[in-house]
Write a protein that holds these residues in place. Structure first.
Motif, PDB file in Angstrom:
ATOM      1  N   ASP A   4      -0.657  -0.398  -2.085  1.00  0.00           N
ATOM      2  CA  ASP A   4      -1.849  -0.989  -2.692  1.00  0.00           C
ATOM      3  C   ASP A   4      -3.081  -0.166  -2.377  1.00  0.00           C
ATOM      4  O   ASP A   4      -3.912   0.093  -3.235  1.00  0.00           O
ATOM      5  N   LEU A   5      -3.206   0.265  -1.118  1.00  0.00           N
ATOM      6  CA  LEU A   5      -4.401   1.002  -0.734  1.00  0.00           C
ATOM      7  C   LEU A   5      -4.333   2.450  -1.214  1.00  0.00           C
ATOM      8  O   LEU A   5      -5.350   3.039  -1.559  1.00  0.00           O
ATOM      9  N   LEU A   6      -3.139   3.027  -1.257  1.00  0.00           N
ATOM     10  CA  LEU A   6      -3.015   4.404  -1.710  1.00  0.00           C
ATOM     11  C   LEU A   6      -3.510   4.564  -3.148  1.00  0.00           C
ATOM     12  O   LEU A   6      -3.963   5.628  -3.550  1.00  0.00           O
ATOM     13  N   VAL A   7      -3.437   3.497  -3.932  1.00  0.00           N
ATOM     14  CA  VAL A   7      -3.895   3.550  -5.308  1.00  0.00           C
ATOM     15  C   VAL A   7      -5.410   3.700  -5.377  1.00  0.00           C
ATOM     16  O   VAL A   7      -5.945   4.319  -6.286  1.00  0.00           O
ATOM     17  N   ILE A   8      -6.140   3.153  -4.400  1.00  0.00           N
ATOM     18  CA  ILE A   8      -7.596   3.133  -4.490  1.00  0.00           C
ATOM     19  C   ILE A   8      -8.270   4.087  -3.509  1.00  0.00           C
ATOM     20  O   ILE A   8      -9.473   4.022  -3.323  1.00  0.00           O
ATOM     21  N   ALA A   9      -7.534   4.967  -2.872  1.00  0.00           N
ATOM     22  CA  ALA A   9      -8.142   5.974  -2.002  1.00  0.00           C
ATOM     23  C   ALA A   9      -7.315   7.253  -2.062  1.00  0.00           C
ATOM     24  O   ALA A   9      -6.085   7.211  -2.124  1.00  0.00           O
ATOM     25  N   LYS A  10      -7.999   8.389  -2.057  1.00  0.00           N
ATOM     26  CA  LYS A  10      -7.309   9.673  -2.054  1.00  0.00           C
ATOM     27  C   LYS A  10      -6.628   9.916  -0.708  1.00  0.00           C
ATOM     28  O   LYS A  10      -6.999   9.297   0.300  1.00  0.00           O
ATOM     29  N   PRO A  11      -5.629  10.789  -0.681  1.00  0.00           N
ATOM     30  CA  PRO A  11      -4.861  11.004   0.552  1.00  0.00           C
ATOM     31  C   PRO A  11      -5.715  11.347   1.774  1.00  0.00           C
ATOM     32  O   PRO A  11      -5.432  10.868   2.875  1.00  0.00           O
ATOM     33  N   ASP A  12      -6.773  12.168   1.602  1.00  0.00           N
ATOM     34  CA  ASP A  12      -7.575  12.530   2.770  1.00  0.00           C
ATOM     35  C   ASP A  12      -8.284  11.324   3.363  1.00  0.00           C
ATOM     36  O   ASP A  12      -8.390  11.162   4.575  1.00  0.00           O
ATOM     37  N   LEU A  13      -8.728  10.413   2.494  1.00  0.00           N
ATOM     38  CA  LEU A  13      -9.404   9.212   2.979  1.00  0.00           C
ATOM     39  C   LEU A  13      -8.413   8.230   3.593  1.00  0.00           C
ATOM     40  O   LEU A  13      -8.691   7.597   4.603  1.00  0.00           O
ATOM     41  N   ASN A  14      -7.230   8.119   2.991  1.00  0.00           N
ATOM     42  CA  ASN A  14      -6.198   7.246   3.570  1.00  0.00           C
ATOM     43  C   ASN A  14      -5.857   7.669   4.994  1.00  0.00           C
ATOM     44  O   ASN A  14      -5.733   6.836   5.894  1.00  0.00           O
ATOM     45  N   ALA A  15      -5.714   8.972   5.213  1.00  0.00           N
ATOM     46  CA  ALA A  15      -5.385   9.479   6.546  1.00  0.00           C
ATOM     47  C   ALA A  15      -6.534   9.186   7.519  1.00  0.00           C
ATOM     48  O   ALA A  15      -6.301   8.794   8.669  1.00  0.00           O
TER      49      ALA A  15
END
Length: 319
Positions: free
Chosen positions: A10-21
């Protein structure tokens, strides 16, 4: 390490990989180094998720760290306005902004963003509610096992011991229930070492009545208390649930005719208020309560002032 749900689909859809990390690093930092509670971590995570959903709509795509770096005060105000329109209360908005600022400060310390935009937004003004302490005589009645709030004598002694720790030492329920037979106060002790919020330790002076209440409970308790196990146990011998202390306070309220504001935590408020009324200084009371900031403790001066004005109103001959 603190587990993070930021890795969810769910969150990966609304944030780019660098921000998710970065979000996962931030949560782990708050949990392992700042020692935030699970409740606070979940609330911050939820608030930031809502902010990222807002940004996805606001920016037209999933945000990354560079998008956060470009945000202006107007962007944060837009988020707060959207949340207000959806029915969020002032306290929720203030907590949400605090979580976002925490994230941006974390990223700023890593040299990835500038947190000035969020810092420039005024925090929604919270309604100020004063602590509602219990009167001294009522507080003494609550900590007494002589009043028949419980049918089982050892349970009455247990509740009295917990209440005595809250009122006699200013502990939180969680701090009292975290004690073990090893760490519990014993005769000859003059202070009690408590680990409070954020893992911060403090020393609290001990009154003899506190030790007597704990000894009385231990003598009556029908269960074996392991040295490193919980000091306070339920009727089946497991760790005592805080809800049982809240229910015991309900019985005490009913027996003494006290208002709903007479809660276990109100005994901690009473500890601080009665010390201040007796001439205690704010800095000492701050240390006893384990408050990180003196401004948190200063609210008790307002309680004292309010009580004084109320007494003046009721008793002055020219009222």
């Amino acid at each position: 390490m603190v587990a993070s749900s930021f890795s969810s689909d769910d969150l990966l859809v609304i944030a780019k990989p660098d921000l998710n990390a970065a979000l996962e690093d931030w949560l782990n930092f708050l949990g392992s180094e700042r020692r935030y509670s699970d409740h606070t971590l979940i609330a911050y995570e939820r608030d930031v998720q809502q902010f990222l959903r807002f940004l996805t709509d606001h920016l037209g795509g999933a945000p990354g760290i560079m998008d956060l770096a470009d945000l202006k005060p107007a962007d944060f105000r837009g988020f707060l306005a959207r949340r207000r329109q959806s029915g969020a209360q002032t306290r929720t908005l203030a907590r949400g902004l605090a979580g976002i600022r925490s994230l941006l400060t974390f990223l700023e310390q890593r040299g990835q963003v500038n947190a000035a935009g969020a810092a420039a937004v005024r925090t929604p003004r919270l309604p100020r509610s004063l602590p509602k302490p219990i009167g001294a005589e009522d507080a003494k009645a609550i900590v007494s096992k002589d009043l028949s709030f419980e049918d089982t004598p050892w349970v009455a002694a247990r509740n009295a011991a917990v209440f005595t720790l809250l009122y006699g030492c200013g502990l939180r329920i969680s701090e009292a229930l975290a004690l073990t037979p090893d760490t519990a106060p014993k005769h000859g002790d003059t202070s009690l070492r408590i680990r409070g919020k954020g893992g911060k330790e403090r020393l609290v002076p001990l009154l003899p009545v506190v030790i007597d209440a704990i000894d009385d409970y231990k003598e009556q308790c029908p269960h074996d208390l392991a040295a490193k196990g919980p000091l306070f146990v339920g009727v089946r011998g497991g760790k005592l649930n805080p809800r049982m202390i809240q229910l015991a306070m309900q019985k005490a309220r009913s027996a003494l005719g006290l208002p709903d504001t007479a809660t276990p935590h109100a005994l901690r408020h009473s500890f601080a208020t009665h010390l201040l009324s007796g001439g205690g200084d704010l800095r000492s009371i701050q240390e006893l309560l384990g408050h990180a900031s003196l401004s948190t403790t200063q609210i008790y001066t307002e309680v004292n002032s309010a009580r004084l004005l109320d007494a003046y109103d009721k008793s002055h001959p020219r009222r």
